[in-house]
Design a protein around this motif. Sequence first.
Motif, short mmCIF file in Angstrom:
data_model
loop_
_atom_site.label_atom_id
_atom_site.label_comp_id
_atom_site.label_asym_id
_atom_site.label_seq_id
_atom_site.Cartn_x
_atom_site.Cartn_y
_atom_site.Cartn_z
N ASP A 1 0.69 -1.26 -0.07
CA ASP A 1 0.20 -0.12 -0.08
C ASP A 1 0.91 1.08 -0.03
N GLY A 2 2.09 0.93 -0.33
CA GLY A 2 3.16 2.24 -0.27
C GLY A 2 2.72 3.23 -1.47
N ASP A 3 3.08 4.42 -1.27
CA ASP A 3 2.93 5.34 -2.31
C ASP A 3 4.21 5.10 -3.31
N ALA A 4 4.19 5.03 -4.66
CA ALA A 4 5.13 4.79 -5.65
C ALA A 4 5.92 6.09 -6.07
N VAL A 5 7.11 6.09 -6.07
CA VAL A 5 7.85 7.34 -6.70
C VAL A 5 8.68 6.76 -8.01
N ARG A 6 8.57 7.96 -8.61
CA ARG A 6 9.44 7.66 -9.95
C ARG A 6 11.33 7.99 -9.89
N THR A 7 11.96 6.88 -10.83
CA THR A 7 13.19 7.32 -10.45
C THR A 7 13.38 8.63 -11.23
N ASP A 8 14.84 9.20 -11.23
CA ASP A 8 15.30 9.96 -12.09
C ASP A 8 15.94 9.70 -13.40
N ALA A 9 16.47 10.27 -14.27
CA ALA A 9 17.03 9.66 -15.62
C ALA A 9 18.08 8.59 -15.38
N ASP A 10 18.83 8.58 -14.04
CA ASP A 10 19.88 7.85 -13.87
C ASP A 10 19.46 6.59 -13.02
N GLY A 11 17.99 6.53 -12.79
CA GLY A 11 17.69 5.61 -12.02
C GLY A 11 17.62 5.58 -10.40
N ASN A 12 17.88 6.83 -9.79
CA ASN A 12 17.97 7.08 -8.65
C ASN A 12 16.48 7.31 -8.09
N PHE A 13 16.45 7.15 -6.89
CA PHE A 13 15.00 7.19 -6.28
C PHE A 13 14.98 7.49 -4.69
N GLU A 14 14.07 8.21 -4.13
CA GLU A 14 14.19 8.36 -2.79
C GLU A 14 12.70 7.98 -2.18
N LEU A 15 12.72 6.88 -1.17
CA LEU A 15 11.23 6.74 -0.45
C LEU A 15 11.50 7.33 1.01
N ARG A 16 10.58 8.08 1.50
CA ARG A 16 10.62 8.64 2.65
C ARG A 16 9.51 8.11 3.53
N GLN A 17 9.82 8.53 4.94
CA GLN A 17 8.90 8.17 5.97
C GLN A 17 8.58 6.76 6.12
N LEU A 18 9.55 5.85 5.92
CA LEU A 18 9.33 4.27 5.92
C LEU A 18 9.39 3.90 7.35
N LEU A 19 8.52 2.93 7.79
CA LEU A 19 8.65 2.47 9.18
C LEU A 19 9.79 1.55 9.31
#
Length: 69
Positions: free
Chosen positions: A6-24
Motif C-alpha cells: 500500500d505504499g506510494d510509488a515514486v519515479r526514478t530520475d534519468a539515472d535510476g535514482n529514487f528516494e522513499l521517505r517516512q518508511l517505518l
Amino acid sequence: VFCGDDGDAVRTDADGNFELRQLLPGDIEITAQYEVVDARRRRTRLLGSRRLQLAKGAVVDGVDLVVSN
C-alpha cells in the motif's frame, strides 16, 4: 519504485535514482516496476525487489534493484 502493498510509488530520475521517505523501521520490501511496450503494442511488466532491515532513523544509500521478467 514502491514499498509494501500500500505504499506510494515514486519515479526514478534519468539515472535510476529514487528516494522513499517516512518508511517505518523493520523488515521491508522495496519493489521496482518497469513497463515495456513492444512493436505490437503488447505491454510487459518487469519487476525487481529487495528486502531490507531498517533501523529507526536510518538513511540507506546505494540500494540496487535488478528489474527483469
